[in-house]
Design an enzyme around this catalytic site. Structure first.
Site, PDB file in Angstrom:
ATOM      1  N   ASP A 135      23.055  42.653  62.243  1.00 29.57           N
ATOM      2  CA  ASP A 135      22.068  42.129  63.319  1.00 29.57           C
ATOM      3  C   ASP A 135      22.479  42.535  64.625  1.00 29.57           C
ATOM      4  OD1 ASP A 135      20.837  40.452  61.318  1.00 29.57           O
ATOM      5  OD2 ASP A 135      21.852  38.706  61.581  1.00 29.57           O
TER       6      ASP A 135
HETATM    7  N1  URA Z   1      24.707  38.162  57.723  1.00 28.57           N
HETATM    8  C1  URA Z   1      23.977  37.872  58.596  1.00 28.57           C
HETATM    9  O1  URA Z   1      23.394  36.998  59.118  1.00 28.57           O
HETATM   10  N2  URA Z   1      23.846  38.825  59.560  1.00 28.57           N
HETATM   11  C2  URA Z   1      24.194  40.151  59.619  1.00 28.57           C
HETATM   12  O2  URA Z   1      24.229  40.876  60.337  1.00 28.57           O
HETATM   13  C3  URA Z   1      25.040  40.547  58.321  1.00 28.57           C
HETATM   14  C4  URA Z   1      25.250  39.288  57.482  1.00 28.57           C
END
Ligand code: URA
Length: 239
Positions: free
Chosen positions: A107
């Protein structure tokens, strides 16, 4: 004739392998940091067949590969995949490498280990849920982590496979997951009644984040790292 076709400029070879921009490579070659078959070469346009020659950069063996494999320490605030509108992690890579892609997105607000490669089959093996490749994250939480929360998460909460919690402290822990679903870690903790306030990936299979990389920096994988990443996992479900 075939030999001449395989030969490429030294600065281009090193740049394409992810060691830095063409300009940086030219500087380093001129500074005498590069050896070809044991001899220092200071001409960036020197032509060499990278599949046959032994290359060293600052005394360290250069691993020539058909594909490019880069480990990046992703900074928070940069998206993993291009959506055309805002810069993404691939824009942080100085040299354009054909087909370079992110193996397992993070993310925008998440930082840490990202593998960038144009080796599609390896990406498939590392990401397909059937192979249950471990991804480990450092987590900071908004609320205290309780034993019941840990039990729920380790049993497999909602639609998520059982995860493992390590190094549990009041509001921090590491979590090991094997699926790679969208917002997986955040949703697991949300389902358990908590909230992730900071997330950092520190491991993919046996590839650990090189903590000497500053946010946004990257480097080519080392031979042993790549070997481990490619190794078949005997525990993997072949179905
Ligand atoms: N889990 C999440 O919530 N976000 C990420 O970027 C990777 C794993």
């Amino acid at each position: 004739m075939a030999d001449a076709e395989q030969k490429q400029r030294l600065d281009r070879i090193l740049c394409n392998l992810g060691y830095g921009s063409r300009r940086e490579m030219q500087k380093r070659i001129r500074a005498g940091q590069v050896r070809v078959d044991g001899q220092t070469v200071t001409d960036p346009s020197f032509h060499v067949d990278p599949a046959r020659a032994s290359l060293e950069l600052n005394g360290r063996q250069v691993l020539w590969q058909r594909y490019v494999y880069l480990m990046m320490n992703k900074p928070a605030g940069v998206i993993s995949a291009s959506q055309g509108r805002e810069p993404c992690v691939l824009d942080l890579v100085q040299q354009p490498v054909k087909g370079l892609a992110v193996c397992g997105r993070l993310d925008k607000d998440v930082e840490g280990l990202l593998l960038l490669t144009n080796d599609g089959p390896l990406v498939h093996r590392l990401l397909h849920p059937r192979y249950a490749i471990e991804k480990e994250y450092e987590v900071q939480l908004h609320f205290a982590l309780t034993d019941p929360m840990i039990r729920l998460i380790e049993a497999g909460i909602g639609e998520y496979r059982p995860a493992r919690i390590r190094n549990a402290a009041e509001k921090t822990c590491t979590i090991i997951v094997t699926e790679g679903k969208f917002h997986e870690v955040k949703r697991i903790f949300q389902a358990a009644g908590n909230e992730v306030v900071h997330l950092k990936r520190i491991r993919l299979k046996n590839l650990c984040l090189d903590e000497s990389l500053q946010a946004g920096e990257y480097r080519p994988l080392r031979e042993a790292e790549l070997r481990d990443l490619r190794a078949e996992d005997p525990a993997a479900d072949p179905e």
